[in-house]
Design a protein around this motif. Sequence first.
Motif: not given
Length: 749
Positions: A371-378, A430-433
């Motif tokens: 699993p990874a948080s991609p660079d386009y997550a923001a 992906m961010p969720l908070a």
Amino acid sequence: MGLLARHWTRIAVTLLPLLLALLHATGTVPLTALERLDLALYDARLRATMPKTMDQRIVIVDLDEKSLAEVGRWPWSRNRLAELTDELFDRQQVAMLGFDVVFAEPDDSSGLSRLRQLSQGELKDQVGFTDRLNQLAPSLDYDGLFAKALKNRPVVLGYYLTSDRDGRTSGVLPAPVLRREQFQGRPVRLFSWTGYGANIETLAKAAPLAGYFNPVSDLDGVVRAVPLLAEYNDQFYEPLSLAMFRVLAGGPSVEPGLPKEKLAGRSYQGLESVNLRLGQKTLGLPIDARGATLIPYRGYGGPNGGSFRYVSASDVVHKRLQPGELKGKIVLVGTSAPGLQDQRSTPVGESYPGVEAHANLVAGMLDGNLPASPDYAAGYDAVMLLVAGLLLAFLLPLISAPRAIALSAGVLATLIGLNLWLYVGSGLVMPLAASITMTFTAFALNMSYGYFIESRSKRELANLFGTYVPPELVDEMVKDPDSYSMKAANKELTVMFCDMRGFTKMSERMEPVQLQGLLNEVFNRLTDIIRRNRGTIDKYMGDCVMAFWGAPVETAEHAHLATKTALEMANEVRHINEEHRAKGLPEIGVGIGLNTGMMCVGDMGSDIRRSYTVIGDSVNLGSRLEGLSKAYGVDIVVSESTRKLAPDFAWQELDRVRVKGKEQAVAIYWPLAPADRVERTHQDELKAWGAFLKAYRSQDWDQCDVLLLNLQRMNPKKYLYELYSERVASMRLLPFDPAWDGATNFETK
């Protein structure tokens, strides 16, 4: 537009949390509380989805408390480590070996260096001393012995990178896997260190492959990731896990996964991936903006965690394992002993062995599960916030309170569902908070600014349906009372008839009060199962209970829920019988019939007594199927229509039957279990049973006898095979009938 104009103040109030969330998502005003919440949500996703199963490919040789007590405190002499290495490769035949340990200093524990000083000093005139020392030197050179054990073997050593020692270095670094020029002038920003502690030259030459074991600690001190590339002196190195995986993969080269200039521009400072190339094949390992990959923890750590097999290092050294017991295994040498201070705080444990983090990464690379948080997550976070925030801002002020709750819950469920889908299906974190907090806050502000009044229709609906359906469904119905009524309607539903067997005989031997208590206890437990699975209790008829799914609250999976309920009820009856045997009470049986079809559902009865019930031919067929369960020696009989709508179960076809009142034959089935829980032996049995039914309906009685004999060997206690043996024996006496459709006629109800 007039409505929006009247509610512009409430819209503006609802937009406030959206604005704050966007400032956080874009990094303009990062909020520590939301960052911590995102980490907590990631941990929850990880714990909920990790397999919690043993990976048989990887074994951890543990420098545990037992080993330290038996062999001695750490560090051990290198001759001991040579013995351990030789045992693993020669006698155990492991596939490869990785050390989550650094050998930064020479081993002088044999006294060889002191003896050489004596041979050149005060004992140099001692006759034969120097010659004897030269003879003994190879056996006393513990570093040499260990180097000999490592040489020409698939071994990866460990080392660490550091920035807290004023740039000091020790030992010999392995060859870098990347150089700055390979980034084509891109200003790539990765983890960078100014010093290192590596292995001594003797060992580094013998085992040139090595990887660092530095993890990444987040702001809460928890280890969730490991950098796949780390920079030292404009050169880039790999972690222990990646070095081991490259050995297993045949030694592919490492290349940077650079984003396309048209999309990111040359000033972009991140990588899309770390690529492994072997010939014409390329494997991309996902990384986040820091160049790190998240550790795919399989379960709770340690020797008793159940994710990897732990073998005490002393058992290896003392040859307590059977020869070849670890044959073909990937072995990591590390420690779970608290005194050696290689414990990490992780999402799955506060004292997690560091070596197991590397084992998880190797397993994840082998499985292609990183699993990874991609660079386009923001960017994803900002888009989700805009869509959800604007939807809430412009709709919440215009709708009633119950619908506002439904809308907010729907938005929240969609955000969470999409996030989970991306995580489970594609490994994207992906961010969720910010989205969750914004949704809750927008709803709370909007409701606080407006009003929240229980509507009359909501109270009336609760009073009306509360008599007929479970409270859980009433709670769901009152969220949108306009969608429900007691008027009769034709709907596709699934009906269940469940008959408790054995109560007639019990009534002859038990006191009425005792029988009443026993029957009530059984009904309570079975009713709880129906209610948990969203079923509507229709009525109790003596020792029979009738229920249905799909009304008054519609659900597309009514057949699945009914089948799941039937399996759970049958299992619960088995538990009840175990308790009865222990108490000396008589056992009971159960027969369940399920059918799906069009039924008339509504409030029916007289002015004196009414009930919310179902009627129709499909209901009658469900009742007939319940009666057939005894004839086939099974506890559940399900129609073809129900089976088609519940494909995620394993089914055994029982027969084609023609019941009383129905001219058309219907196929009937027995649900065995959820499809993913069916063992291989049962799968083979179902294949053999399918072949038998084909032969049976073709009236090939000789083939039937052969297949039945095989089936009875597979499952000698199944009454179904005995039943068909008797049928085949009687059918054999009849002439071939080309008009026979293979169905069995039942004239009784």
